[in-house]
Design a protein around this motif. Structure first.
Motif, PDB file in Angstrom:
ATOM      1  N   HIS A  36       0.799  -1.217   0.000  1.00 65.02           N
ATOM      2  CA  HIS A  36       0.000   0.000   0.000  1.00 65.02           C
ATOM      3  C   HIS A  36       0.838   1.277   0.000  1.00 65.02           C
ATOM      4  CE1 HIS A  36      -2.894  -2.969   1.804  1.00 65.02           C
ATOM      5  NE2 HIS A  36      -3.521  -2.549   0.733  1.00 65.02           N
ATOM      6  N   ARG A  37       2.148   1.154   0.011  1.00 66.22           N
ATOM      7  CA  ARG A  37       3.003   2.348   0.080  1.00 66.22           C
ATOM      8  C   ARG A  37       2.778   3.324  -1.072  1.00 66.22           C
ATOM      9  NH1 ARG A  37       8.765  -0.265   0.845  1.00 66.22           N
ATOM     10  NH2 ARG A  37       7.816  -1.644  -0.692  1.00 66.22           N
ATOM     11  N   PRO A  38       2.558   2.872  -2.318  1.00 64.23           N
ATOM     12  CA  PRO A  38       2.318   3.852  -3.381  1.00 64.23           C
ATOM     13  C   PRO A  38       1.082   4.722  -3.155  1.00 64.23           C
ATOM     14  CG  PRO A  38       2.901   1.743  -4.333  1.00 64.23           C
ATOM     15  CD  PRO A  38       2.709   1.519  -2.862  1.00 64.23           C
ATOM     16  N   LEU A  39       0.127   4.239  -2.380  1.00 65.34           N
ATOM     17  CA  LEU A  39      -1.083   5.012  -2.108  1.00 65.34           C
ATOM     18  C   LEU A  39      -0.802   6.229  -1.223  1.00 65.34           C
ATOM     19  CD1 LEU A  39      -3.632   2.131  -1.436  1.00 65.34           C
ATOM     20  CD2 LEU A  39      -3.265   3.395  -3.561  1.00 65.34           C
ATOM     21  N   ALA A  40       0.338   6.226  -0.550  1.00 65.07           N
ATOM     22  CA  ALA A  40       0.688   7.348   0.326  1.00 65.07           C
ATOM     23  C   ALA A  40       1.119   8.577  -0.467  1.00 65.07           C
ATOM     24  CB  ALA A  40       1.797   6.938   1.284  1.00 65.07           C
ATOM     25  N   LEU A  41       1.400   8.396  -1.756  1.00 67.50           N
ATOM     26  CA  LEU A  41       1.848   9.524  -2.573  1.00 67.50           C
ATOM     27  C   LEU A  41       0.645  10.304  -3.085  1.00 67.50           C
ATOM     28  CD1 LEU A  41       4.435  10.836  -3.685  1.00 67.50           C
ATOM     29  CD2 LEU A  41       4.063   9.541  -5.780  1.00 67.50           C
ATOM     30  N   ASN A  42       0.111  11.134  -2.202  1.00 70.90           N
ATOM     31  CA  ASN A  42      -1.004  11.997  -2.605  1.00 70.90           C
ATOM     32  C   ASN A  42      -0.439  13.231  -3.320  1.00 70.90           C
ATOM     33  OD1 ASN A  42      -0.109  13.772  -0.577  1.00 70.90           O
ATOM     34  ND2 ASN A  42      -1.554  12.935   0.916  1.00 70.90           N
ATOM     35  N   ARG A  43      -1.279  14.108  -3.753  1.00 68.03           N
ATOM     36  CA  ARG A  43      -0.849  15.265  -4.547  1.00 68.03           C
ATOM     37  C   ARG A  43       0.140  16.147  -3.767  1.00 68.03           C
ATOM     38  NH1 ARG A  43       0.536  16.207  -9.234  1.00 68.03           N
ATOM     39  NH2 ARG A  43       0.271  18.325  -9.920  1.00 68.03           N
ATOM     40  N   LEU A  44      -0.124  16.365  -2.485  1.00 68.38           N
ATOM     41  CA  LEU A  44       0.764  17.182  -1.664  1.00 68.38           C
ATOM     42  C   LEU A  44       2.134  16.525  -1.528  1.00 68.38           C
ATOM     43  CD1 LEU A  44       1.259  19.613   0.190  1.00 68.38           C
ATOM     44  CD2 LEU A  44       0.329  18.239   2.058  1.00 68.38           C
ATOM     45  N   GLN A  45       2.158  15.220  -1.247  1.00 70.06           N
ATOM     46  CA  GLN A  45       3.418  14.499  -1.110  1.00 70.06           C
ATOM     47  C   GLN A  45       4.182  14.479  -2.431  1.00 70.06           C
ATOM     48  OE1 GLN A  45       4.770  13.568   1.681  1.00 70.06           O
ATOM     49  NE2 GLN A  45       2.981  14.248   2.824  1.00 70.06           N
ATOM     50  N   ILE A  50       8.739  16.390  -5.718  1.00 72.04           N
ATOM     51  CA  ILE A  50       9.232  17.113  -6.893  1.00 72.04           C
ATOM     52  C   ILE A  50      10.106  18.296  -6.461  1.00 72.04           C
ATOM     53  CG2 ILE A  50       8.492  18.593  -8.805  1.00 72.04           C
ATOM     54  CD1 ILE A  50       6.181  16.556  -9.207  1.00 72.04           C
ATOM     55  N   GLU A  51       9.691  19.012  -5.432  1.00 71.66           N
ATOM     56  CA  GLU A  51      10.503  20.108  -4.914  1.00 71.66           C
ATOM     57  C   GLU A  51      11.846  19.591  -4.396  1.00 71.66           C
ATOM     58  OE1 GLU A  51       8.143  22.104  -1.972  1.00 71.66           O
ATOM     59  OE2 GLU A  51       6.691  22.799  -3.459  1.00 71.66           O
ATOM     60  N   ARG A  52      11.821  18.437  -3.744  1.00 71.39           N
ATOM     61  CA  ARG A  52      13.070  17.838  -3.236  1.00 71.39           C
ATOM     62  C   ARG A  52      13.988  17.448  -4.388  1.00 71.39           C
ATOM     63  NH1 ARG A  52      17.416  16.758  -2.175  1.00 71.39           N
ATOM     64  NH2 ARG A  52      18.201  15.244  -0.697  1.00 71.39           N
ATOM     65  N   ILE A  53      13.420  16.868  -5.437  1.00 68.49           N
ATOM     66  CA  ILE A  53      14.210  16.485  -6.608  1.00 68.49           C
ATOM     67  C   ILE A  53      14.838  17.720  -7.242  1.00 68.49           C
ATOM     68  CG2 ILE A  53      14.033  15.584  -8.973  1.00 68.49           C
ATOM     69  CD1 ILE A  53      11.947  13.568  -7.863  1.00 68.49           C
ATOM     70  N   GLU A  54      14.100  18.793  -7.315  1.00 68.51           N
ATOM     71  CA  GLU A  54      14.612  20.018  -7.923  1.00 68.51           C
ATOM     72  C   GLU A  54      15.708  20.680  -7.083  1.00 68.51           C
ATOM     73  OE1 GLU A  54      10.993  22.163  -8.676  1.00 68.51           O
ATOM     74  OE2 GLU A  54      10.649  21.081 -10.552  1.00 68.51           O
ATOM     75  N   ARG A  55      15.828  20.291  -5.814  1.00 63.66           N
ATOM     76  CA  ARG A  55      16.889  20.821  -4.938  1.00 63.66           C
ATOM     77  C   ARG A  55      18.128  19.920  -4.908  1.00 63.66           C
ATOM     78  NH1 ARG A  55      12.776  21.065  -1.040  1.00 63.66           N
ATOM     79  NH2 ARG A  55      13.942  19.545   0.149  1.00 63.66           N
ATOM     80  N   ILE A  56      18.155  18.865  -5.673  1.00 68.25           N
ATOM     81  CA  ILE A  56      19.306  17.957  -5.685  1.00 68.25           C
ATOM     82  C   ILE A  56      20.544  18.726  -6.114  1.00 68.25           C
ATOM     83  CG2 ILE A  56      20.307  15.970  -6.883  1.00 68.25           C
ATOM     84  CD1 ILE A  56      17.511  14.713  -6.878  1.00 68.25           C
ATOM     85  N   GLU A  57      21.623  18.549  -5.365  1.00 69.36           N
ATOM     86  CA  GLU A  57      22.851  19.305  -5.611  1.00 69.36           C
ATOM     87  C   GLU A  57      24.007  18.465  -6.142  1.00 69.36           C
ATOM     88  OE1 GLU A  57      23.377  22.589  -5.364  1.00 69.36           O
ATOM     89  OE2 GLU A  57      21.271  22.899  -4.871  1.00 69.36           O
ATOM     90  N   SER A  58      23.951  17.120  -5.984  1.00 73.34           N
ATOM     91  CA  SER A  58      25.073  16.282  -6.388  1.00 73.34           C
ATOM     92  C   SER A  58      24.570  14.904  -6.800  1.00 73.34           C
ATOM     93  CB  SER A  58      26.071  16.133  -5.234  1.00 73.34           C
ATOM     94  OG  SER A  58      25.472  15.391  -4.180  1.00 73.34           O
ATOM     95  N   TYR A  59      25.457  14.136  -7.407  1.00 73.93           N
ATOM     96  CA  TYR A  59      25.121  12.771  -7.808  1.00 73.93           C
ATOM     97  C   TYR A  59      24.806  11.917  -6.574  1.00 73.93           C
ATOM     98  CZ  TYR A  59      25.548   8.109  -9.829  1.00 73.93           C
ATOM     99  OH  TYR A  59      25.317   6.813 -10.201  1.00 73.93           O
ATOM    100  N   GLU A  60      25.544  12.124  -5.495  1.00 69.29           N
ATOM    101  CA  GLU A  60      25.298  11.376  -4.261  1.00 69.29           C
ATOM    102  C   GLU A  60      23.911  11.706  -3.703  1.00 69.29           C
ATOM    103  OE1 GLU A  60      28.167  13.106  -4.853  1.00 69.29           O
ATOM    104  OE2 GLU A  60      29.296  11.287  -5.348  1.00 69.29           O
ATOM    105  N   LYS A 104      -0.486   7.293 -12.700  1.00 69.44           N
ATOM    106  CA  LYS A 104       0.184   7.557 -13.973  1.00 69.44           C
ATOM    107  C   LYS A 104       0.808   8.956 -13.993  1.00 69.44           C
ATOM    108  CE  LYS A 104      -2.446   8.426 -17.538  1.00 69.44           C
ATOM    109  NZ  LYS A 104      -3.370   8.273 -18.669  1.00 69.44           N
ATOM    110  N   LYS A 105       0.140   9.916 -13.381  1.00 70.54           N
ATOM    111  CA  LYS A 105       0.663  11.282 -13.354  1.00 70.54           C
ATOM    112  C   LYS A 105       1.990  11.342 -12.601  1.00 70.54           C
ATOM    113  CE  LYS A 105      -3.690  13.744 -13.735  1.00 70.54           C
ATOM    114  NZ  LYS A 105      -4.620  14.659 -13.084  1.00 70.54           N
ATOM    115  N   ALA A 106       2.088  10.601 -11.505  1.00 70.60           N
ATOM    116  CA  ALA A 106       3.338  10.571 -10.737  1.00 70.60           C
ATOM    117  C   ALA A 106       4.448   9.911 -11.542  1.00 70.60           C
ATOM    118  CB  ALA A 106       3.137   9.832  -9.423  1.00 70.60           C
ATOM    119  N   ARG A 107       4.105   8.876 -12.301  1.00 68.24           N
ATOM    120  CA  ARG A 107       5.107   8.193 -13.121  1.00 68.24           C
ATOM    121  C   ARG A 107       5.608   9.084 -14.255  1.00 68.24           C
ATOM    122  NH1 ARG A 107       1.405   3.773 -13.143  1.00 68.24           N
ATOM    123  NH2 ARG A 107       1.305   3.960 -15.397  1.00 68.24           N
TER     124      ARG A 107
END
Length: 138
Positions: A36-45, A50-60, A104-107
């Motif tokens: 059921h973990r994928p169900l936790a990804l609601n619109r807010l999450q 996405i905001e976290r991904i956009e703040r990625i600073e390095s390969y690590e 599908k939108k998240a994917r």
């Protein structure tokens, strides 16, 4: 009047409109043995991710975000060079694995955010290519 008690230990997203998605939401909600973990990804999450991904600073940092996605959602975020010559970020394969319950939108939106990050920080793309030995010795 009290609200019904959710059988899930976390808030879950609402169902996609009928015919708009292939996430099998109803089947996953009804199956007590399903992941059921994928169900936790609601619109807010999803927006926070996405905001976290956009703040990625390095390969690590990118590898860390991939691990967090796998741990929290149970899906793999594959980021690897394509089979042909990689001249731009479009030559890098970015795929969020399909899993019942994952919209599908998240994917689509999560790989798009990774591509934006790689476009803005080419040094991460170079490190990714180097990690796959494209810049290494023959």
């Amino acid at each position: 009047m009290t609200e019904p008690v959710s059988p899930f230990p976390f808030p879950i997203r609402s169902a996609c409109p009928p015919g708009a998605c292939v996430c099998e939401y109803d089947r996953v909600v009804a199956d007590p043995q399903a992941d059921h973990r994928p169900l936790a990804l609601n619109r807010l999450q999803e927006q926070k991710l996405i905001e976290r991904i956009e703040r990625i600073e390095s390969y690590e940092d990118l590898k860390h975000v991939q691990a967090v996605i796998h741990r929290n959602l149970g899906v793999a975020l594959r980021i690897e060079p394509g089979p042909n010559e990689v001249r731009t970020v479009r030559g890098i394969i970015v795929v969020l694995e399909e899993k019942p319950g994952l919209c599908k939108k998240a994917r689509q939106s999560i790989p798009a955010a990774v591509r934006r990050c790689l476009n803005e920080r080419p040094e991460i793309a170079y490190a990714l290519l180097d990690a796959h030995d494209l810049f290494g010795a023959p």
